[in-house]
Design an enzyme around this catalytic site. Structure first.
Site, PDB file in Angstrom:
ATOM      1  N   ASN A  20       3.642  41.819  71.174  1.00  0.00           N
ATOM      2  CA  ASN A  20       2.848  42.569  72.167  1.00  0.00           C
ATOM      3  C   ASN A  20       1.378  42.155  72.162  1.00  0.00           C
ATOM      4  OD1 ASN A  20       1.781  43.769  69.889  1.00  0.00           O
ATOM      5  ND2 ASN A  20       2.499  45.853  70.349  1.00  0.00           N
ATOM      6  N   LEU A  21       1.035  41.167  71.341  1.00  0.00           N
ATOM      7  CA  LEU A  21      -0.326  40.607  71.238  1.00  0.00           C
ATOM      8  C   LEU A  21      -1.361  41.658  70.817  1.00  0.00           C
ATOM      9  CD1 LEU A  21      -0.361  38.095  74.259  1.00  0.00           C
ATOM     10  CD2 LEU A  21       0.308  37.687  71.886  1.00  0.00           C
ATOM     11  N   LYS A  81      -0.541  46.331  59.700  1.00  0.00           N
ATOM     12  CA  LYS A  81      -0.581  45.983  58.272  1.00  0.00           C
ATOM     13  C   LYS A  81      -1.871  46.331  57.535  1.00  0.00           C
ATOM     14  CE  LYS A  81      -2.416  41.352  58.978  1.00  0.00           C
ATOM     15  NZ  LYS A  81      -2.482  39.977  58.558  1.00  0.00           N
ATOM     16  N   SER A 120       6.891  44.130  51.596  1.00  0.00           N
ATOM     17  CA  SER A 120       5.630  43.843  50.909  1.00  0.00           C
ATOM     18  C   SER A 120       5.713  44.271  49.456  1.00  0.00           C
ATOM     19  CB  SER A 120       4.516  44.618  51.608  1.00  0.00           C
ATOM     20  OG  SER A 120       3.354  44.638  50.805  1.00  0.00           O
ATOM     21  N   LYS A 167       6.880  50.645  54.970  1.00  0.00           N
ATOM     22  CA  LYS A 167       7.714  49.533  54.488  1.00  0.00           C
ATOM     23  C   LYS A 167       8.869  50.066  53.638  1.00  0.00           C
ATOM     24  CE  LYS A 167       5.478  46.087  56.315  1.00  0.00           C
ATOM     25  NZ  LYS A 167       6.096  45.319  57.393  1.00  0.00           N
ATOM     26  N   ASN A 174      -2.272  42.146  67.814  1.00  0.00           N
ATOM     27  CA  ASN A 174      -3.116  41.512  66.785  1.00  0.00           C
ATOM     28  C   ASN A 174      -2.943  39.995  66.827  1.00  0.00           C
ATOM     29  OD1 ASN A 174      -4.969  41.665  64.639  1.00  0.00           O
ATOM     30  ND2 ASN A 174      -3.330  41.432  63.137  1.00  0.00           N
ATOM     31  N   TYR A 234       0.946  52.875  55.157  1.00  0.00           N
ATOM     32  CA  TYR A 234       1.479  51.523  55.404  1.00  0.00           C
ATOM     33  C   TYR A 234       2.617  51.227  54.423  1.00  0.00           C
ATOM     34  CZ  TYR A 234       1.873  46.449  55.039  1.00  0.00           C
ATOM     35  OH  TYR A 234       2.364  45.175  54.965  1.00  0.00           O
ATOM     36  N   PHE A 245       8.815  40.323  61.909  1.00  0.00           N
ATOM     37  CA  PHE A 245       7.448  40.384  61.385  1.00  0.00           C
ATOM     38  C   PHE A 245       6.620  41.491  62.032  1.00  0.00           C
ATOM     39  CE2 PHE A 245       8.483  35.788  61.067  1.00  0.00           C
ATOM     40  CZ  PHE A 245       8.177  35.546  59.740  1.00  0.00           C
ATOM     41  N   ILE A 282       1.784  35.040  59.909  1.00  0.00           N
ATOM     42  CA  ILE A 282       2.941  34.491  59.188  1.00  0.00           C
ATOM     43  C   ILE A 282       4.034  34.070  60.167  1.00  0.00           C
ATOM     44  CG2 ILE A 282       4.630  34.946  57.367  1.00  0.00           C
ATOM     45  CD1 ILE A 282       2.684  37.166  56.344  1.00  0.00           C
ATOM     46  N   GLY A 314       4.516  44.417  63.316  1.00  0.00           N
ATOM     47  CA  GLY A 314       4.119  45.668  62.688  1.00  0.00           C
ATOM     48  C   GLY A 314       2.618  45.681  62.479  1.00  0.00           C
TER      49      GLY A 314
HETATM   50  P1  NAD Z   1      -0.098  39.827  61.962  1.00  0.00           P
HETATM   51  O1  NAD Z   1      -0.786  41.076  62.392  1.00  0.00           O
HETATM   52  O2  NAD Z   1      -0.827  38.550  62.055  1.00  0.00           O
HETATM   53  O3  NAD Z   1       1.294  39.677  62.745  1.00  0.00           O
HETATM   54  C1  NAD Z   1       2.030  40.780  63.221  1.00  0.00           C
HETATM   55  C2  NAD Z   1       2.331  40.519  64.693  1.00  0.00           C
HETATM   56  O4  NAD Z   1       3.113  41.597  65.213  1.00  0.00           O
HETATM   57  C3  NAD Z   1       1.062  40.438  65.551  1.00  0.00           C
HETATM   58  O5  NAD Z   1       1.093  39.241  66.298  1.00  0.00           O
HETATM   59  C4  NAD Z   1       1.135  41.660  66.458  1.00  0.00           C
HETATM   60  O6  NAD Z   1       0.560  41.421  67.721  1.00  0.00           O
HETATM   61  C5  NAD Z   1       2.624  41.928  66.505  1.00  0.00           C
HETATM   62  N1  NAD Z   1       3.005  43.318  66.738  1.00  0.00           N
HETATM   63  C6  NAD Z   1       2.533  44.430  66.110  1.00  0.00           C
HETATM   64  N2  NAD Z   1       3.159  45.535  66.584  1.00  0.00           N
HETATM   65  C7  NAD Z   1       4.060  45.096  67.514  1.00  0.00           C
HETATM   66  C8  NAD Z   1       5.007  45.760  68.342  1.00  0.00           C
HETATM   67  N3  NAD Z   1       5.139  47.082  68.306  1.00  0.00           N
HETATM   68  N4  NAD Z   1       5.755  45.022  69.182  1.00  0.00           N
HETATM   69  C9  NAD Z   1       5.622  43.664  69.244  1.00  0.00           C
HETATM   70  N5  NAD Z   1       4.726  42.987  68.472  1.00  0.00           N
HETATM   71  C10 NAD Z   1       3.964  43.712  67.621  1.00  0.00           C
HETATM   72  O7  NAD Z   1       0.405  40.079  60.453  1.00  0.00           O
HETATM   73  P2  NAD Z   1       1.032  39.067  59.404  1.00  0.00           P
HETATM   74  O8  NAD Z   1       0.076  38.916  58.291  1.00  0.00           O
HETATM   75  O9  NAD Z   1       1.571  37.874  60.073  1.00  0.00           O
HETATM   76  O10 NAD Z   1       2.219  39.974  58.847  1.00  0.00           O
HETATM   77  C11 NAD Z   1       3.537  39.898  59.347  1.00  0.00           C
HETATM   78  C12 NAD Z   1       4.386  40.944  58.665  1.00  0.00           C
HETATM   79  O11 NAD Z   1       4.343  40.737  57.253  1.00  0.00           O
HETATM   80  C13 NAD Z   1       3.930  42.390  58.890  1.00  0.00           C
HETATM   81  O12 NAD Z   1       5.073  43.200  59.042  1.00  0.00           O
HETATM   82  C14 NAD Z   1       3.202  42.733  57.622  1.00  0.00           C
HETATM   83  O13 NAD Z   1       3.240  44.113  57.342  1.00  0.00           O
HETATM   84  C15 NAD Z   1       3.984  41.944  56.594  1.00  0.00           C
HETATM   85  N6  NAD Z   1       3.204  41.620  55.387  1.00  0.00           N
HETATM   86  C16 NAD Z   1       2.009  40.968  55.526  1.00  0.00           C
HETATM   87  C17 NAD Z   1       1.237  40.704  54.385  1.00  0.00           C
HETATM   88  C18 NAD Z   1      -0.103  40.017  54.492  1.00  0.00           C
HETATM   89  O14 NAD Z   1      -0.911  40.140  53.585  1.00  0.00           O
HETATM   90  N7  NAD Z   1      -0.385  39.266  55.570  1.00  0.00           N
HETATM   91  C19 NAD Z   1       1.705  41.089  53.117  1.00  0.00           C
HETATM   92  C20 NAD Z   1       2.937  41.726  53.014  1.00  0.00           C
HETATM   93  C21 NAD Z   1       3.677  41.989  54.173  1.00  0.00           C
HETATM   94  N1  UFG Z   2     -11.271  41.853  46.904  1.00  0.00           N
HETATM   95  C1  UFG Z   2     -12.627  41.734  46.681  1.00  0.00           C
HETATM   96  N2  UFG Z   2     -13.453  41.666  47.762  1.00  0.00           N
HETATM   97  C2  UFG Z   2     -12.989  41.690  49.041  1.00  0.00           C
HETATM   98  C3  UFG Z   2     -11.595  41.804  49.251  1.00  0.00           C
HETATM   99  C4  UFG Z   2     -10.767  41.884  48.155  1.00  0.00           C
HETATM  100  O1  UFG Z   2     -13.086  41.718  45.540  1.00  0.00           O
HETATM  101  O2  UFG Z   2     -13.800  41.634  49.985  1.00  0.00           O
HETATM  102  C5  UFG Z   2     -10.360  41.882  45.733  1.00  0.00           C
HETATM  103  C6  UFG Z   2      -9.533  43.152  45.634  1.00  0.00           C
HETATM  104  O3  UFG Z   2     -10.243  44.155  44.937  1.00  0.00           O
HETATM  105  C7  UFG Z   2      -8.299  42.660  44.900  1.00  0.00           C
HETATM  106  C8  UFG Z   2      -8.145  41.209  45.395  1.00  0.00           C
HETATM  107  O4  UFG Z   2      -9.412  40.837  45.890  1.00  0.00           O
HETATM  108  O5  UFG Z   2      -8.530  42.621  43.518  1.00  0.00           O
HETATM  109  C9  UFG Z   2      -7.128  41.051  46.498  1.00  0.00           C
HETATM  110  O6  UFG Z   2      -7.401  41.959  47.556  1.00  0.00           O
HETATM  111  P1  UFG Z   2      -6.646  41.866  48.965  1.00  0.00           P
HETATM  112  O7  UFG Z   2      -7.179  42.977  49.809  1.00  0.00           O
HETATM  113  O8  UFG Z   2      -6.721  40.485  49.494  1.00  0.00           O
HETATM  114  O9  UFG Z   2      -5.115  42.110  48.587  1.00  0.00           O
HETATM  115  P2  UFG Z   2      -4.389  43.397  47.964  1.00  0.00           P
HETATM  116  O10 UFG Z   2      -3.459  42.890  46.912  1.00  0.00           O
HETATM  117  O11 UFG Z   2      -5.345  44.433  47.555  1.00  0.00           O
HETATM  118  O12 UFG Z   2      -3.573  43.953  49.215  1.00  0.00           O
HETATM  119  C10 UFG Z   2      -2.603  43.143  49.856  1.00  0.00           C
HETATM  120  C11 UFG Z   2      -2.411  43.598  51.300  1.00  0.00           C
HETATM  121  C12 UFG Z   2      -1.814  44.955  51.339  1.00  0.00           C
HETATM  122  C13 UFG Z   2      -0.575  45.010  50.525  1.00  0.00           C
HETATM  123  C14 UFG Z   2      -0.833  44.512  49.124  1.00  0.00           C
HETATM  124  C15 UFG Z   2       0.435  44.428  48.318  1.00  0.00           C
HETATM  125  O13 UFG Z   2      -3.646  43.641  51.963  1.00  0.00           O
HETATM  126  O14 UFG Z   2      -1.457  45.244  52.669  1.00  0.00           O
HETATM  127  O15 UFG Z   2      -1.395  43.205  49.188  1.00  0.00           O
HETATM  128  O16 UFG Z   2       1.342  43.606  48.986  1.00  0.00           O
HETATM  129  F1  UFG Z   2      -0.162  46.297  50.463  1.00  0.00           F
END
Ligand code: NAD
Ligand code: UFG
Length: 337
Positions: free
Chosen positions: A32-33, A84, A124, A152, A35, A148, A80, A12, A82
């Site tokens: 910090n790369l 996840k 989240s 948050k 992920n 997790y 961002f 994101i 963290g």
């Molecule tokens: P992502 O893992 O792609 O991005 C997170 C980035 O943070 C990575 O590039 C990682 O290397 C970096 N990072 C982790 N720990 C670090 C640290 N201690 N210092 C410096 N860098 C660090 O994840 P994303 O999907 O882009 O998510 C971004 C944020 O949004 C996260 O905080 C995540 O919890 C939150 N979020 C994501 C989702 C989702 O489904 N993708 C949903 C709700 C919230």
């Molecule tokens: N699902 C499948 N097969 C898969 C993966 C997912 O059927 O292989 C289904 C799940 O059961 C769910 C839907 O697809 O019904 C979405 O699942 P995701 O794992 O994509 O998303 P979630 O809503 O379960 O979880 C996401 C993030 C969590 C966060 C949550 C609420 O992964 O970190 O949204 O924000 F906590």
């Protein structure tokens, strides 16, 4: 503005960085790369036409943050960075509290010392826990069902106390629903390590032939087709939401909380069919047992973001799937390709 983007090499953060550059801001990425791959910075430069400053470092490194905030004359932070993965957080709670909670505390203390008082935080929809009522409004009760989610929620509580302590702070928590899709250039997208936990990246890997079939986790939920329902939001809409939150928050004291979602629920079967249409072939699947901890349905009430930020999601399910497919088919092995 000069904007520190922690985690800006991630899924994101990288796409939001492009939006920041397009809006005339100067982003500085700290990542910090853990992920992410360094190659992401090249991709951002290629798509945005400007290379963002990049610091390879950790948000828990206070000395690094102190120097960076001053040197780069940072005006605001989008946070961002963290960890996840829900399952991993159950197995390794300490590293989740260390990265997500302690990391944020170090960042906030450095911001306070440097006089930087505007923060936009990636929260989240998980903070709503097992929500009794849909759609979810920001004033719905919060709870956590895993470390997790608790991390948050804890950060949101810290932000609330900080906002109360000093009116100079402008703190915004954005509660993302289910971010999906990719940059429409096909150059940036989600690149999970190992087996994807989430639905859309898993389907994309089935579509490109990296995985044999999708396991649908249960078709006996009380939903129209029995499969789980979620509020999927295009990552480009999410990026725009950050710009709107930054514009709104800067100079406006307090804690501001917004849902970023579309307000519409999509089932697993609907997502699979839409992705099949985008990639041009039906995708194999099997029904398996429910995944422990899953809720039947979850979607946002996005009214507050629309009324206060003037932001709403505009990209539909078809665009989410087409953009995701463009990214996955052009980069079958993600950034490693
Ligand atoms: P992502 O893992 O792609 O991005 C997170 C980035 O943070 C990575 O590039 C990682 O290397 C970096 N990072 C982790 N720990 C670090 C640290 N201690 N210092 C410096 N860098 C660090 O994840 P994303 O999907 O882009 O998510 C971004 C944020 O949004 C996260 O905080 C995540 O919890 C939150 N979020 C994501 C989702 C989702 O489904 N993708 C949903 C709700 C919230
Ligand atoms: N699902 C499948 N097969 C898969 C993966 C997912 O059927 O292989 C289904 C799940 O059961 C769910 C839907 O697809 O019904 C979405 O699942 P995701 O794992 O994509 O998303 P979630 O809503 O379960 O979880 C996401 C993030 C969590 C966060 C949550 C609420 O992964 O970190 O949204 O924000 F906590």
């Amino acid at each position: 503005m000069n904007i520190l983007v922690t985690g800006g090499a991630g899924y994101i953060g990288s796409i939001t960085t492009i939006a920041l550059i397009a809006a005339g801001h100067r982003p500085v990425i700290l990542d910090n790369l853990h992920n992410a791959s360094a190659g992401v910075i090249e991709r951002i430069a290629e798509v945005a036409g400007t290379r963002p400053a990049f610091v390879h470092g950790d948000i828990r490194d206070r000395a690094l943050l102190d120097a960076l905030l001053v040197r780069e004359q940072i005006d605001a932070v989008i946070h961002f960075a963290g960890l996840k993965a829900v399952g991993e957080s159950v197995a390794q709670p300490l590293s989740y509290f260390d990265n997500n909670v302690h990391g944020t505390l170090v960042l906030l203390a450095a911001m306070q010392a440097a006089g930087v008082r505007t923060l936009v935080f990636s929260s989240s929809a998980t903070v709503y826990g097992d929500a009794p009522e849909l759609p979810l409004r920001e004033d719905a009760p919060t709870s956590a069902t895993n470390p997790y989610g608790r991390s948050k929620l804890m950060v949101e509580q810290v932000l609330a106390d900080l906002a109360r302590s000093d009116p100079a702070w402008s703190l915004t928590a954005l509660r993302y629903f289910n971010p999906v899709g990719a940059h429409p250039s096909g150059r940036l997208g989600e690149d999970p390590q190992g087996v994807p936990n989430n639905l859309m990246p898993y389907i994309a890997q089935v579509a490109v032939g990296r995985r044999e079939f999708l396991s649908i986790y249960g078709d006996d939920y009380p939903t129209p087709d029995g499969t789980g329902v979620r509020d999927y939001i295009h990552v480009m809409d999410l990026a725009d939401g950050h710009l709107a939150a930054l514009d709104h928050g800067h100079g406006r004291p307090g804690l501001h909380v917004f849902n970023l979602g579309t307000g519409a629920g999509v089932s697993v079967r609907e997502m699979l069919a839409a992705f099949g249409a985008a990639c041009g072939h039906a995708l194999p699947h099997r029904i398996v047992a429910r995944r422990p901890g899953d809720v039947a349905a979850c979607w946002a009430d996005p009214t507050r973001a629309r009324e206060v930020l003037g932001w709403q999601a505009s990209r539909d399910l078809r665009t989410m799937c087409e953009d995701s497919w463009r990214w996955q088919s052009n980069n079958p092995r993600g950034y490693a390709a």
